[in-house]
Design a protein around this motif. Structure first.
Motif, short mmCIF file in Angstrom:
data_model
loop_
_atom_site.label_atom_id
_atom_site.label_comp_id
_atom_site.label_asym_id
_atom_site.label_seq_id
_atom_site.Cartn_x
_atom_site.Cartn_y
_atom_site.Cartn_z
N ALA A 23 0.87 -1.18 0.00
CA ALA A 23 0.00 0.00 0.00
C ALA A 23 0.91 1.23 0.00
N THR A 24 0.47 2.29 -0.66
CA THR A 24 1.31 3.49 -0.81
C THR A 24 1.87 3.97 0.53
N GLY A 25 0.97 4.05 1.54
CA GLY A 25 1.37 4.57 2.85
C GLY A 25 2.37 3.68 3.58
N HIS A 26 2.63 2.50 3.06
CA HIS A 26 3.62 1.60 3.66
C HIS A 26 4.87 1.50 2.78
N ILE A 27 4.65 1.44 1.44
CA ILE A 27 5.80 1.32 0.54
C ILE A 27 6.64 2.60 0.57
N THR A 143 4.86 1.44 10.83
CA THR A 143 4.57 2.56 9.92
C THR A 143 3.67 3.62 10.57
N GLN A 144 3.29 3.41 11.82
CA GLN A 144 2.42 4.41 12.45
C GLN A 144 3.18 5.10 13.59
N SER A 145 2.51 6.05 14.23
CA SER A 145 3.22 6.86 15.24
C SER A 145 3.48 6.04 16.51
N VAL A 286 -5.44 20.25 -0.40
CA VAL A 286 -6.38 19.30 0.22
C VAL A 286 -6.11 17.89 -0.30
N SER A 287 -5.85 16.95 0.62
CA SER A 287 -5.67 15.57 0.18
C SER A 287 -6.04 14.60 1.30
N PHE A 288 -6.62 13.48 0.90
CA PHE A 288 -7.02 12.46 1.87
C PHE A 288 -6.25 11.16 1.65
N GLY A 289 -5.06 11.28 1.07
CA GLY A 289 -4.18 10.12 0.95
C GLY A 289 -4.63 9.13 -0.11
N SER A 290 -4.15 7.90 0.02
CA SER A 290 -4.34 6.93 -1.05
C SER A 290 -5.54 6.02 -0.83
N LEU A 291 -6.15 6.04 0.36
CA LEU A 291 -7.19 5.05 0.66
C LEU A 291 -8.53 5.63 1.07
N ALA A 292 -8.49 6.72 1.86
CA ALA A 292 -9.72 7.21 2.48
C ALA A 292 -10.75 7.57 1.41
N SER A 340 -6.05 14.38 -9.93
CA SER A 340 -6.30 13.05 -9.39
C SER A 340 -5.13 12.56 -8.52
N TRP A 341 -3.97 13.17 -8.64
CA TRP A 341 -2.82 12.81 -7.80
C TRP A 341 -1.74 13.84 -8.06
N CYS A 342 -0.88 14.06 -7.10
CA CYS A 342 0.23 14.99 -7.36
C CYS A 342 1.44 14.49 -6.59
N SER A 343 2.56 15.14 -6.77
CA SER A 343 3.69 14.79 -5.92
C SER A 343 3.54 15.66 -4.66
N GLN A 344 2.97 15.06 -3.63
CA GLN A 344 2.56 15.84 -2.46
C GLN A 344 3.71 16.63 -1.84
N LEU A 345 4.85 15.97 -1.74
CA LEU A 345 5.98 16.66 -1.10
C LEU A 345 6.40 17.89 -1.89
N CYS A 360 -4.82 13.30 7.91
CA CYS A 360 -3.87 12.95 8.97
C CYS A 360 -3.41 11.50 8.89
N GLY A 361 -3.26 10.97 7.68
CA GLY A 361 -2.51 9.72 7.53
C GLY A 361 -1.12 10.00 8.10
N TRP A 362 -0.46 9.00 8.61
CA TRP A 362 0.79 9.27 9.32
C TRP A 362 1.86 9.87 8.41
N GLN A 380 -10.27 10.48 9.11
CA GLN A 380 -11.32 9.60 8.61
C GLN A 380 -11.40 8.29 9.38
N TRP A 381 -10.29 7.59 9.52
CA TRP A 381 -10.35 6.28 10.19
C TRP A 381 -8.95 5.87 10.64
N THR A 382 -8.83 4.64 11.10
CA THR A 382 -7.60 4.04 11.69
C THR A 382 -6.87 5.03 12.60
C1 UDX Z 1 -2.45 4.70 5.14
C2 UDX Z 1 -3.37 5.08 6.29
O1 UDX Z 1 -4.59 5.60 5.86
C3 UDX Z 1 -2.66 6.01 7.22
O2 UDX Z 1 -3.53 6.46 8.22
C4 UDX Z 1 -1.51 5.23 7.81
O3 UDX Z 1 -0.85 6.01 8.76
C5 UDX Z 1 -0.58 4.82 6.68
O4 UDX Z 1 -1.28 4.08 5.70
P1 UDX Z 1 -2.76 6.82 3.41
O5 UDX Z 1 -4.17 6.92 3.79
O6 UDX Z 1 -2.44 6.66 2.01
O7 UDX Z 1 -1.98 5.71 4.27
O8 UDX Z 1 -2.13 8.20 3.95
P2 UDX Z 1 -0.67 8.68 4.25
O9 UDX Z 1 -0.05 7.91 5.34
O10 UDX Z 1 -0.77 10.13 4.47
O11 UDX Z 1 0.14 8.37 2.92
C6 UDX Z 1 -0.16 8.96 1.69
C7 UDX Z 1 1.11 9.15 0.91
O12 UDX Z 1 0.76 9.44 -0.43
C8 UDX Z 1 1.97 10.31 1.41
O13 UDX Z 1 3.32 9.93 1.42
C9 UDX Z 1 1.71 11.42 0.39
O14 UDX Z 1 2.83 12.25 0.16
C10 UDX Z 1 1.41 10.62 -0.85
N1 UDX Z 1 0.52 11.37 -1.75
C11 UDX Z 1 -0.76 11.63 -1.41
C12 UDX Z 1 1.03 11.80 -2.94
O15 UDX Z 1 2.20 11.60 -3.26
N2 UDX Z 1 0.20 12.46 -3.79
C13 UDX Z 1 -1.08 12.75 -3.51
O16 UDX Z 1 -1.74 13.35 -4.36
C14 UDX Z 1 -1.59 12.31 -2.27
#
Ligand code: UDX
Length: 467
Positions: A23-27, A143-145, A286-292, A340-345, A360-362, A380-382
């Protein structure tokens, strides 16, 4: 063998397999951690699932600086989405993945690249059993706090018994501030939702005492009390974050090596061009990450809240969410941009962004802190409610958008929060805190910083082992 300064020479660096959950938030964080290990002269092979591996080689080949290998999770054609549910996915990954990881370790050895260590995602603790079967060093990667890990550890020990639904304050958790049920991970406060994920997050502690290292993607100075508490429970516990590429922490560093991982295609040129002519600090990102996944009623409230705030906004709405935008919505394209997606950083670091409306994904939270960007938390969750609690009350880095009686964050609340951060006194205070945290995060991974020392210690111990 030693060089002229008496330092040991090692021709074949120790070899680590790094295995994230697909999953993106882990890889993303495990890829960045891999790069830090490489900088400490460790050879790293990032192990992806076949499905993810196929998607990224098509999309972003050549952008990695680590070796890649793939193993089967039992869903080579559709990945996690193809499984009936998360429990089936995790069970199948354990069954199929254990054999596949074992074969990969054997294959590496036959190819003259013997593996010395497996760094594994905390959600797939069976990797540690595989590592131990081969007599390898095993390192868990959380991968979490620290706070969230501490809460799940309390649950694992039976010190918190979910559901924790009362509105009262939980005072009894050492290392943590007083928490209301709304500040707890949703899987604890709303016990019974997503039982397989809850099981994985509690189950991560089942064999963790056998791990040789426990890495948490956080920063000691950010969560020292929770980190200290966890260190007492788990003697191998250390913090190694933030896994934000160094070039974003220190502008003097070159920009060519650190790319994030993404299975979504970023609309970067479009975003950066659009941001390019906006004044400093003037845009709400504004972004809600890869799953929410927000409901359409919530999307509509958010849309109007952003519009009514009068500020520029750049909103990431993933392809799968697009249909939930209000019907016939329209706005001035100079005022707002939906991608639909950007390089967030890159976006957060652009200087044009003055406020980050986030789930507030981690990873997003760490990125906001690392770049000192004020946040409007819309968890949103977790783990997100807990991250939101810390963002507002512990780190002073944002405000929290509160749910209305219907469970939605209403447009007036969105507008109020955005204005508070962009225009109010609160915003001034948050930006001041942002400068502090930005430095804390950078220092942690700079040479001699708290996280850098932990990573060096780990690398040093592996190097000593192969000498
Ligand atoms: C998930 C969980 O939801 C999160 O709560 C947990 O802590 C980690 O796994 P996700 O929901 O995708 O992750 O959120 P987050 O942890 O914030 O990770 C999203 C990643 O995607 C960030 O590294 C962010 O920079 C990246 N991103 C997001 C982009 O590169 N482009 C975008 O447009 C949106």
């Amino acid at each position: 063998q030693r060089n002229s300064s008496g330092e040991p020479i090692h021709d074949t660096p120790p070899h680590c397999l790094v295995v994230p959950l697909p999953a993106t938030g882990h890889i993303n964080p495990m890829l960045q951690f891999s790069k830090r290990l490489i900088s400490k002269r460790i050879r790293v092979t990032l192990v992806l699932t076949r499905f993810v591996s196929k998607s990224i080689t098509a999309a972003r080949e050549g952008e990695f600086n680590v070796c890649l290998e793939s193993i089967s999770d039992g869903f080579d054609d559709g990945g996690m989405e193809a499984a009936e549910n998360t429990r089936v996915y995790l069970d199948t990954f354990r069954e199929v993945g254990s054999g596949a990881l074992s074969r990969l370790i054997e294959k590496q050895s036959d190819a003259g690249e013997p593996v010395h260590c497996v760094v594994y995602d905390h959600c797939i603790p069976w990797c540690l059993d595989v590592a131990k079967k081969f007599g390898l060093v095993g390192a868990a990667f959380l991968t979490q706090s620290c706070a969230v890990d501490a809460i799940y550890n309390h649950v694992y020990q039976g010190l918190i018994r979910p559901p924790v639904t009362e509105q009262g304050i939980l005072r009894a958790l050492p290392g943590l501030p007083p928490l209301k049920s709304e500040d707890l991970p949703s899987l604890v406060s709303k016990f019974g939702t997503y039982p397989a994920i809850f099981g994985a997050l509690v189950g991560q502690f089942s064999n963790i005492d056998e791990a040789d290292w426990v890495f948490c993607n956080s920063v000691y100075e950010l969560e020292n009390e929770a980190a200290d508490w966890l260190s007492k429970r788990l003697p191998k516990f250390t913090t190694i974050g933030p896994t934000v590429p160094s070039m974003y922490l220190d502008k003097r560093l070159k920009a060519d090596v650190d790319y994030g991982f993404s299975i979504f295609k970023p609309s970067n040129e479009l975003c950066m061009n659009w941001l390019g002519n906006k004044p400093n600090g003037s845009v709400v990102y504004v972004s809600f990450g890869s799953l929410a996944s927000l409901g359409s009623a919530q999307m509509e409230e958010l849309f109007w809240g952003l519009n009514n705030s009068g500020h520029y906004f750049l909103w990431v709405v993933r392809k799968t969410e697009e249909a939930k935008l209000p019907k016939n919505y329209c706005f001035n394209p100079e005022k707002g941009l939906i991608v639909s997606w950007c390089s967030q950083l890159e976006v957060l670091a652009s200087g044009a962004v003055g406020c980050f409306v986030t789930h507030c994904g981690w990873n997003s939270t760490l990125e906001g802190l690392s770049l000192g960007v004020p946040m409007v938390a819309m968890p949103q969750w977790t783990d997100q409610p807990t991250n939101a609690k810390f963002t507002r009350d512990v780190w002073g880095m944002g405000v929290r958008a509160e749910d209305g009686e219907n469970g939605l964050v209403m447009r007036e609340e969105v507008e109020r929060c955005v204005k508070e951060v962009m225009e109010g006194e609160k915003g001034v205070e948050i930006r001041r805190n942002g400068d502090k945290w930005k430095n804390v995060m950078k220092d942690a991974v700079s040479e001699g910083g708290s996280s850098d020392r932990c990573i060096s210690q780990f690398a040093g111990s592996l190097i000593n082992q192969v000498l």
